[in-house]
Design a protein around this motif. Structure first.
Motif, PDB file in Angstrom:
ATOM      1  N   ASP A  16      35.646 -93.363  42.869  1.00 50.20           N
ATOM      2  CA  ASP A  16      35.820 -93.817  41.485  1.00 50.20           C
ATOM      3  C   ASP A  16      34.821 -94.930  41.147  1.00 50.20           C
ATOM      4  OD1 ASP A  16      36.780 -95.783  43.042  1.00 50.20           O
ATOM      5  OD2 ASP A  16      38.831 -95.769  42.242  1.00 50.20           O
ATOM      6  N   GLU A  17      35.026 -95.568  39.973  1.00 48.72           N
ATOM      7  CA  GLU A  17      34.097 -96.607  39.526  1.00 48.72           C
ATOM      8  C   GLU A  17      34.043 -97.767  40.517  1.00 48.72           C
ATOM      9  OE1 GLU A  17      36.214 -95.059  37.641  1.00 48.72           O
ATOM     10  OE2 GLU A  17      35.424 -94.710  35.619  1.00 48.72           O
ATOM     11  N   LEU A  18      35.211 -98.089  41.100  1.00 48.10           N
ATOM     12  CA  LEU A  18      35.243 -99.229  42.018  1.00 48.10           C
ATOM     13  C   LEU A  18      34.452 -98.924  43.285  1.00 48.10           C
ATOM     14  CD1 LEU A  18      38.927-100.311  41.491  1.00 48.10           C
ATOM     15  CD2 LEU A  18      36.871-101.475  40.732  1.00 48.10           C
ATOM     16  N   ASP A  19      34.524 -97.671  43.725  1.00 49.83           N
ATOM     17  CA  ASP A  19      33.711 -97.265  44.875  1.00 49.83           C
ATOM     18  C   ASP A  19      32.238 -97.389  44.533  1.00 49.83           C
ATOM     19  OD1 ASP A  19      35.212 -96.825  47.036  1.00 49.83           O
ATOM     20  OD2 ASP A  19      34.834 -94.670  47.179  1.00 49.83           O
ATOM     21  N   ARG A  20      31.927 -96.972  43.320  1.00 46.82           N
ATOM     22  CA  ARG A  20      30.516 -97.052  42.904  1.00 46.82           C
ATOM     23  C   ARG A  20      30.066 -98.504  42.832  1.00 46.82           C
ATOM     24  NH1 ARG A  20      31.467 -92.789  39.190  1.00 46.82           N
ATOM     25  NH2 ARG A  20      31.033 -94.051  37.344  1.00 46.82           N
ATOM     26  N   GLN A  77      40.728-106.493  46.623  1.00 51.77           N
ATOM     27  CA  GLN A  77      40.231-106.349  47.997  1.00 51.77           C
ATOM     28  C   GLN A  77      38.723-106.599  48.058  1.00 51.77           C
ATOM     29  OE1 GLN A  77      41.778-102.568  48.998  1.00 51.77           O
ATOM     30  NE2 GLN A  77      43.676-103.424  49.859  1.00 51.77           N
ATOM     31  N   ILE A  78      38.022-106.073  47.007  1.00 49.98           N
ATOM     32  CA  ILE A  78      36.572-106.314  46.950  1.00 49.98           C
ATOM     33  C   ILE A  78      36.308-107.809  46.878  1.00 49.98           C
ATOM     34  CG2 ILE A  78      34.496-106.018  45.549  1.00 49.98           C
ATOM     35  CD1 ILE A  78      35.556-103.312  44.710  1.00 49.98           C
ATOM     36  N   LEU A  79      37.097-108.501  46.049  1.00 49.43           N
ATOM     37  CA  LEU A  79      36.923-109.955  45.909  1.00 49.43           C
ATOM     38  C   LEU A  79      37.084-110.661  47.247  1.00 49.43           C
ATOM     39  CD1 LEU A  79      38.687-110.903  42.560  1.00 49.43           C
ATOM     40  CD2 LEU A  79      36.276-110.995  43.118  1.00 49.43           C
TER      41      LEU A  79
END
Lengths: 472, 222
Positions: free
Chosen positions: A213-217, A189-191
């Motif tokens: 989490d790490e992805l949020d960071r 989704q970030i991509l």
């Protein structure tokens, strides 16, 4: 091509490697378990046959003189343990065979093994027990039992384990792939979101899942970077607009002057006057353009490669001699305290900074004020050189102070067209840009009506470099 | 002097051609690096004015080729950029001087004179009107009276007298006096010029130093 990118995807690699590790670990565990099982069963068998040997030894002691009874006992035991091919053999002290059950394998040596512990003989486990008795001599009792039944059990267990392992081989990659897919979904989704970001639409940001989490960071870090980029682009846009505006005014003036002149024929003196005026405006424009170029040069951080060193105090002395005349004319007391300081950098870059700071200090001082220039080593940090310019002049107001380094920002005093205090509004931004490109800092401390103190800290040149340059 | 100008920009080239011809020099103007190099190698020039950005062959390549062939003709580089790195690269390649475009024409003339004269020694005594400058003992006299000048004032007079009859820009004076240009609005030269004028007025030469608006100063008539 698509296959290749699938192989390289995080999802594939994640599931592939975890599955591989899981399958290997489970396989190794099952193999170890099987080997351990075999050892345990054999050990149990050894204990059993040792017990049998002890019983026979007791028998031999009790019925020493009735060999038939001993023989009968051996036969009975051999019969009762027939399913595991039990056999027994009694060897006398001289190595002669006293008793031997019919079930004894034919190629079993008719003698003592000479070993106490259990040993393997073909498909059998054999123990030896010696009786320490008085009489005709010590007797050695050998008892053996087939291990076939153990092997059968183990092979059955092995089959069951293989089935379990094969199940894991199939299930682990599938579940692994599914779980990896779930874990990397926010990443995809970030991509997708990041792909939509455009330099023209700098207001868009990546959405946060809220999981912390790490992805949020990662999203927060990227968003912060976008904030800085947007801020930078914004400043560049403003700068460009301001620069164009600053260039347009003198251009318009020159054009008007020339066009008016061309309206009708004029005397040579008049032409001369207009041309001189135009030449003056041209040189002002040149100054502005040169300053813009210098800003662009220092902005791009091209200065880092500079490996030459300069004596800050020597440059300061030159600057002072340049402005001493102006100071005297304005009746400002210009004093110095210069100690040897060598920094990394180039004269072409450091001189304009010094000139500009001294010029400012003089511009914003009135007759009777004093300006002091100090160059020395920073006391709190011996790796930095300190350049401090303090004046007792007009000072800077609290609302002007934070905007002092904004490009084209001019205080009301500087905007007043009385001549002495006007400028391009680029002097301090250039000074800041150059100092920062040299790894230094610039700090302004001022109060209105009392004066201003500007402190510049620049990293000292390493002694070795200084020595080499002096040697050249 | 016989000068070779290698410059592709028509406007700059034309101004150089006109300006230098009017200053009494003989000009050959070529518009690309290849022709320029041929010219530089085939004829003997007193100096070459070389633009860095040229079609066919870059100025830097032309310069390197000229030096490789052993020609020691003085070369003055012109460029639109002007970063320190570029300046250093140009001087290392064998250029004698370097000017960033949008320069003052008198400065170009002065620099050309400097690089062609470098070998010969300037005369020790220089005279303009009743003023006599002696470099051997650093004294300036008017008739029998000696002018009491500060070192800065002496240096200003020295440069003005060396370039007598020509315009000396503020930039040239700044570089001559303090080794660096000053582009700020504060006129750091004017103070000293004013004091010099006062001193000259006392010995009867009030009009000797003249201001040329937008350009600089000159000794005697323009």
């Amino acid at each position: 091509m698509q296959f290749e990118s699938w192989f390289r995807s995080l999802r594939f690699r994640l599931s592939f490697w975890t599955s591989l590790v899981l399958i290997t670990l489970v396989g190794a565990t099952l193999l170890g378990l099987r080997a351990g099982m075999q050892l345990a069963l054999e050990h149990e068998l050894d204990l059993l046959i040792l017990e049998d040997a002890r019983e026979i030894a007791m028998y031999v002691e009790n019925f020493r003189n009735t060999p038939d009874a001993i023989n009968e006992e051996l036969r009975r035991k051999s019969l009762s343990h027939e399913e595991r091919n039990w056999f027994g053999q009694i060897v006398g002290s001289k190595g002669e065979v006293l008793f031997r059950t019919p079930s004894t394998p034919e190629n079993f040596p008719p003698k003592s093994l000479g070993k106490k512990g259990p040993i393997s003989f073909e498909r059998f486990r054999v123990v030896e027990f010696s009786t320490e008795t008085i009489g005709p001599g010590t007797v050695r009792i050998l008892v053996g039992s087939s291990v076939d039944f153990i092997n059968e059990d183990i092979s059955l267990l092995g089959d069951m384990m293989l089935v379990a392992w094969l199940a894991i081989v199939i299930v682990a990659p599938l579940t692994g792939y599914w779980l990896a897919g779930r874990a990397t979904r926010p990443l995809r989704q970030i991509l997708i979101s990041a792909d939509k970001l455009q330099p023209r639409r700098m207001s868009e940001r990546l959405p946060l899942s809220g999981a912390g989490d790490e992805l949020d960071r990662l999203c927060i870090v990227i968003n912060n970077m976008l904030d800085r980029l947007a801020n930078y682009l914004d400043r560049q846009r403003t700068f460009l607009a301001n620069a164009a505006h600053e260039l347009r005014s003198p251009l318009a003036a020159m054009r008007a002057g020339v066009e008016v002149t061309l309206e009708r024929d004029r005397s040579a003196t008049e032409y001369r006057g207009i041309l001189e005026e135009t030449a003056e405006q041209c040189s002002n424009l040149t100054t502005l353009v040169n300053q813009l170029l210098l800003l662009a040069e220092t902005d791009a951080r091209h200065l880092q490669a500079s490996s030459t060193t300069v004596r800050l105090d020597v440059l300061a002395q030159k600057t002072i001699s340049m402005f001493q005349g102006v100071a005297e004319q304005c009746q400002i007391d210009l004093t110095t305290d210069l100690q040897p300081v060598t920094i990394c950098g180039h004269t072409h870059h450091i001189r304009p900074v010094l000139n500009n700071l001294v010029d400012n200090a003089l511009k914003y001082s009135n007759p009777g004020d004093s300006v002091h220039l100090y160059v020395g080593i920073e006391q709190n940090d011996p790796s930095m050189g300190l350049l401090a310019i303090s004046d007792t002049g007009t000072g800077i107001s609290a609302e002007d102070l934070p905007k002092l380094f904004d490009r084209f920002y001019r205080t009301d005093q500087a905007r007043a067209k009385d001549g002495r205090r006007n400028g391009t509004g680029l002097g301090l931004p250039i000074a800041q840009s150059i100092i920062e490109a040299h790894g230094g800092t610039i700090q302004v401390d001022s109060s209105l009506g009392k004066g201003t103190r500007i402190e510049v800290r620049l990293p000292l040149a390493p002694q070795v470099i200084a020595g080499i340059n002096k040697g050249e | 002097m016989k000068l070779l100008v290698i410059e592709d920009n028509p406007a700059t080239g034309k101004h150089l051609d006109t300006g230098l011809t009017e200053a009494g020099h003989e000009i050959t103007w070529t518009r690309d690096g290849k022709n320029g190099l041929d010219q530089a190698l085939s004829r003997q020039y007193d100096a070459i004015v070389l633009d860095l950005m040229l079609p066919e062959l870059s100025g830097m390549e032309v310069l390197k080729e000229i030096r490789k062939r052993g020609h020691r003709t003085p070369v003055l580089l012109l460029t639109a950029l002007g970063t320190v790195e570029e300046r250093v690269a140009g001087l290392q390649a064998g250029a004698d001087d370097y000017m960033v475009k949008n320069f003052a024409f008198p400065e170009l003339l002065a620099r050309l004179e400097t690089i062609t004269r470098r070998a010969s020694t300037p005369s020790l005594v220089n005279e303009v009107g009743s003023i006599k400058l002696d470099l051997s003992n650093r004294r300036i006299t008017c008739g029998l009276t000696e002018l009491q000048l500060t070192p800065t004032e002496f240096s200003i007079m020295e440069l003005l007298m060396r370039q007598k009859g020509q315009v000396v820009t503020r930039k040239m004076l700044c570089e001559h006096l303090w080794d660096a240009d000053w582009e700020g609005t504060t006129n750091v030269i004017e103070v000293h010029i004013n004091r010099l004028r006062t001193k000259l007025e006392k010995v009867g030469e009030p009009q000797l130093i003249q201001t040329v608006r937008g350009r600089g100063y000159t000794l005697g008539a323009v």
